[in-house]
Design a protein around this motif. Structure first.
Motif, PDB file in Angstrom:
ATOM      1  N   ASP A 130      -2.670 -28.306 -23.741  1.00  0.00           N
ATOM      2  CA  ASP A 130      -2.436 -26.754 -23.916  1.00  0.00           C
ATOM      3  C   ASP A 130      -3.526 -25.756 -24.655  1.00  0.00           C
ATOM      4  O   ASP A 130      -3.745 -26.352 -25.562  1.00  0.00           O
ATOM      5  CB  ASP A 130      -1.389 -26.833 -25.062  1.00  0.00           C
ATOM      6  N   ILE A 131      -3.666 -24.676 -24.178  1.00  0.00           N
ATOM      7  CA  ILE A 131      -4.870 -23.948 -24.390  1.00  0.00           C
ATOM      8  C   ILE A 131      -5.112 -22.557 -25.023  1.00  0.00           C
ATOM      9  O   ILE A 131      -4.107 -22.018 -24.430  1.00  0.00           O
ATOM     10  CB  ILE A 131      -5.964 -23.819 -23.429  1.00  0.00           C
ATOM     11  N   THR A 132      -5.334 -22.596 -26.442  1.00  0.00           N
ATOM     12  CA  THR A 132      -5.197 -20.717 -27.251  1.00  0.00           C
ATOM     13  C   THR A 132      -6.367 -20.079 -26.782  1.00  0.00           C
ATOM     14  O   THR A 132      -7.565 -21.686 -27.018  1.00  0.00           O
ATOM     15  CB  THR A 132      -4.273 -21.316 -28.230  1.00  0.00           C
ATOM     16  N   GLU A 133      -6.516 -19.187 -27.569  1.00  0.00           N
ATOM     17  CA  GLU A 133      -7.802 -18.879 -27.491  1.00  0.00           C
ATOM     18  C   GLU A 133      -8.430 -19.205 -28.704  1.00  0.00           C
ATOM     19  O   GLU A 133      -9.842 -18.894 -28.751  1.00  0.00           O
ATOM     20  CB  GLU A 133      -8.023 -16.737 -27.895  1.00  0.00           C
ATOM     21  N   GLU A 134      -7.957 -19.924 -30.047  1.00  0.00           N
ATOM     22  CA  GLU A 134      -8.547 -20.245 -31.271  1.00  0.00           C
ATOM     23  C   GLU A 134      -9.415 -21.647 -30.764  1.00  0.00           C
ATOM     24  O   GLU A 134     -10.069 -21.654 -30.783  1.00  0.00           O
ATOM     25  CB  GLU A 134      -7.786 -20.513 -31.949  1.00  0.00           C
ATOM     26  N   MET A 135      -9.168 -22.325 -29.640  1.00  0.00           N
ATOM     27  CA  MET A 135      -9.274 -23.735 -28.831  1.00  0.00           C
ATOM     28  C   MET A 135     -11.198 -23.304 -28.634  1.00  0.00           C
ATOM     29  O   MET A 135     -11.394 -24.180 -27.492  1.00  0.00           O
ATOM     30  CB  MET A 135      -8.887 -24.523 -28.154  1.00  0.00           C
ATOM     31  N   GLY A 136     -11.209 -22.155 -27.831  1.00  0.00           N
ATOM     32  CA  GLY A 136     -12.479 -21.717 -27.005  1.00  0.00           C
ATOM     33  C   GLY A 136     -12.721 -22.351 -25.108  1.00  0.00           C
ATOM     34  O   GLY A 136     -13.010 -22.664 -25.421  1.00  0.00           O
ATOM     35  N   PRO A 137     -10.897 -21.375 -25.141  1.00  0.00           N
ATOM     36  CA  PRO A 137     -11.650 -21.741 -23.607  1.00  0.00           C
ATOM     37  C   PRO A 137     -12.859 -21.357 -23.303  1.00  0.00           C
ATOM     38  O   PRO A 137     -13.459 -19.861 -23.411  1.00  0.00           O
ATOM     39  CB  PRO A 137     -10.136 -21.173 -22.622  1.00  0.00           C
ATOM     40  N   THR A 138     -13.193 -21.331 -21.910  1.00  0.00           N
ATOM     41  CA  THR A 138     -14.216 -20.061 -21.388  1.00  0.00           C
ATOM     42  C   THR A 138     -13.861 -19.325 -21.054  1.00  0.00           C
ATOM     43  O   THR A 138     -12.927 -18.866 -19.994  1.00  0.00           O
ATOM     44  CB  THR A 138     -14.127 -21.111 -19.814  1.00  0.00           C
ATOM     45  N   ALA A 139     -14.950 -18.404 -21.581  1.00  0.00           N
ATOM     46  CA  ALA A 139     -14.869 -17.409 -21.108  1.00  0.00           C
ATOM     47  C   ALA A 139     -14.946 -16.691 -19.966  1.00  0.00           C
ATOM     48  O   ALA A 139     -15.880 -16.824 -19.542  1.00  0.00           O
ATOM     49  CB  ALA A 139     -14.895 -16.309 -22.320  1.00  0.00           C
TER      50      ALA A 139
END
Length: 486
Positions: A130-139
């Motif tokens: 699960d990926i959140t903005e806080e985890m640093g997904p590729t922008a």
């Protein structure tokens, strides 16, 4: 056979063409994602990042890309016979590991001689948790895939998030960057790249309407560029001119192609490409005598003109400047089978003094494909000659890419092997197998990878025998590491 319900819709394809990405989700067991994450964690911490070997090192990853969701999306964008490129990478983003603001905006290093606005290539960013903005997904920066220059503050920054199995299918040239992980968790992202093997013969998604409604929220409008990609993907005959004539004359539009604004320049170039003979003449003049930047922009407009541009491009193949000759070859390849009358001249360019021109000619032949009795022998000879240059340790004199694409050691051999992957099945099997067998000993890892894949496509008894012998000596043991005992 793939269930058509997994193919993309018109709306999704239009979103991809204009914004350069789609967010999709694989419905897979959480245990599978967790098992893959555990293995990746071990490999990264005990052995280091395996780079291109991430798949054989963690073979369960292949299950992510064998699902109907992934196959349906890639088939829609790249056609049913797309190929998973041998370059892969696991991006590991530790908490607080990035500099403030994240990494630098960039496009990935490209694999062809030039970047293409048409989707010959695509990438998938795949998240195993699960990926959140806080985890640093590729922008990503939507709509920027057609720009050589970074838009900066004018562009929108998007951080795709979602459940484990979330993937972002992106146009290969979309601007993107790593973002800062401010969470307490490690973030893993698998980046895999894919290429199409032939130009579209029909719409390969759930296509319903020829209309192209433009979505809202775009950084700039490129109606003729988008229309060119849309028609090409549908295998539709390109319109040579709009019903309403442009306000500017060909000369006025030609001046805009040289403008600093990429938006205005690309709009003008593609408008000229849809104006028929007058537009083609203006674009050919710009490719011949304009600045290097102007010539590149004119090349994109000429591809939109289609087969009508072939006579002008054949003249440019004889230009005294290597950049112009190479651009002419590039455009002929983008035109595809409609440029079959150029095959003999492109074969002659394989003796060009510039290796960049030779490389463009090799790639163009692989895209044009016909007549196969001329194309395939020329490609096998180009491949063998490039391998001989490796043996002689000879520099590729005259190349404009001496310091670029350093990740491809044998650029002509790499391109010839890819072109044979696209065409070799239709040629003389014995001739093709002999060349590909030698390519398996290339000093370039991507030449070897393409050669192996081309052999698997041939499926002849001799090709399979060569491939089996190669695999026996190159087998990767995923259990062998510095910690293993034997």
């Amino acid at each position: 056979m793939l269930d058509t319900k997994y193919l993309l819709t018109d709306e999704q394809m239009i979103h991809f063409i204009t914004k350069g990405y789609l967010v999709l989700t694989n419905d897979l067991p959480e245990q599978l994602h967790r098992r893959v994450m555990d293995k990746i964690y071990y490999v990264l911490h005990e052995e280091g990042n395996p780079g291109n070997n991430i798949l054989p090192r963690v073979p369960e990853i292949q299950q992510f890309f064998d699902t109907p969701t992934v196959k349906g999306a890639l088939t829609s964008v790249l056609g049913p016979d797309y190929y998973m490129h041998p370059h892969r990478h696991c991006h590991y983003n530790r908490p607080g590991s990035q500099t403030p603001g994240g990494g630098q905006w960039h496009k990935d290093g490209y694999w062809s001689s030039m970047r293409s606005h048409r989707p010959w290539w695509a990438m998938i960013f795949y998240y195993t948790q699960d990926i959140t903005e806080e985890m640093g997904p590729t922008a990503i920066m939507p709509g920027t895939q057609y720009y050589e220059k970074f838009l900066g503050d004018r562009g929108e920054t998007l951080l795709p998030t979602g459940k484990a199995g979330t993937m972002v299918l992106v146009h290969f040239d979309l601007w993107h960057k790593a973002s800062l992980n401010v969470s307490e968790f490690d973030r893993y992202m698998l980046k895999f790249q894919f290429t199409r093997l032939r130009e579209p013969e029909n719409a390969s998604w759930n296509h319903q309407s020829p209309d192209f409604p433009v979505p809202d929220g775009l950084p700039a409008q490129h109606p003729n560029l988008w229309q060119d990609v849309w028609e090409w993907l549908r295998a539709a005959v390109p319109e040579s001119a709009k019903k309403e004539q442009p306000v500017q004359s060909p000369q006025e539009l030609g001046e805009l192609v040289s403008e600093a604004s990429e938006t205005d320049a690309l709009n003008a170039s593609y408008t000229l490409g849809r104006m028929g003979k007058e537009g083609i003449a203006e674009l050919a003049a710009l490719l011949s005598a304009g600045t290097h930047l102007t010539a590149e922009r004119a090349a994109y407009g000429l591809q939109a003109a289609g087969s009508e541009a072939v006579p002008a491009l054949l003249e440019l193949l004889a230009h005294q400047d290597e950049r112009r000759r190479g651009l002419a070859a590039f455009v002929l390849g983008m035109i595809g089978p409609g440029a079959s009358l150029s095959v003999q001249q492109l074969i002659e360019r394989l003796q060009d003094g510039s290796s960049w021109v030779r490389r463009n000619a090799v790639e163009a032949l692989g895209m044009i494909r016909e007549p196969v009795e001329q194309v395939v022998p020329a490609l096998t000879e180009a491949l063998l000659n490039s391998l001989q240059e490796e043996t002689n340790d000879a520099p590729q004199a005259g190349s404009m890419y001496v310091s670029q694409q350093s990740y491809i050691k044998n650029k002509i051999g790499y391109t010839a092997a890819l072109s044979l992957l696209r065409t070799g099945k239709d040629g003389d099997p014995k001739q093709v197998v002999q060349a590909l067998e030698q390519a398996l000993s290339s000093g370039d890892r991507y030449v070897r990878a393409y050669a192996a894949e081309a052999l698997s496509h041939l499926r002849t008894e001799e090709a399979i025998d060569v491939l089996v012998r190669y695999c026996r000596t190159s087998r990767w043991c995923s259990d062998t590491s510095k910690a293993s005992t034997f």
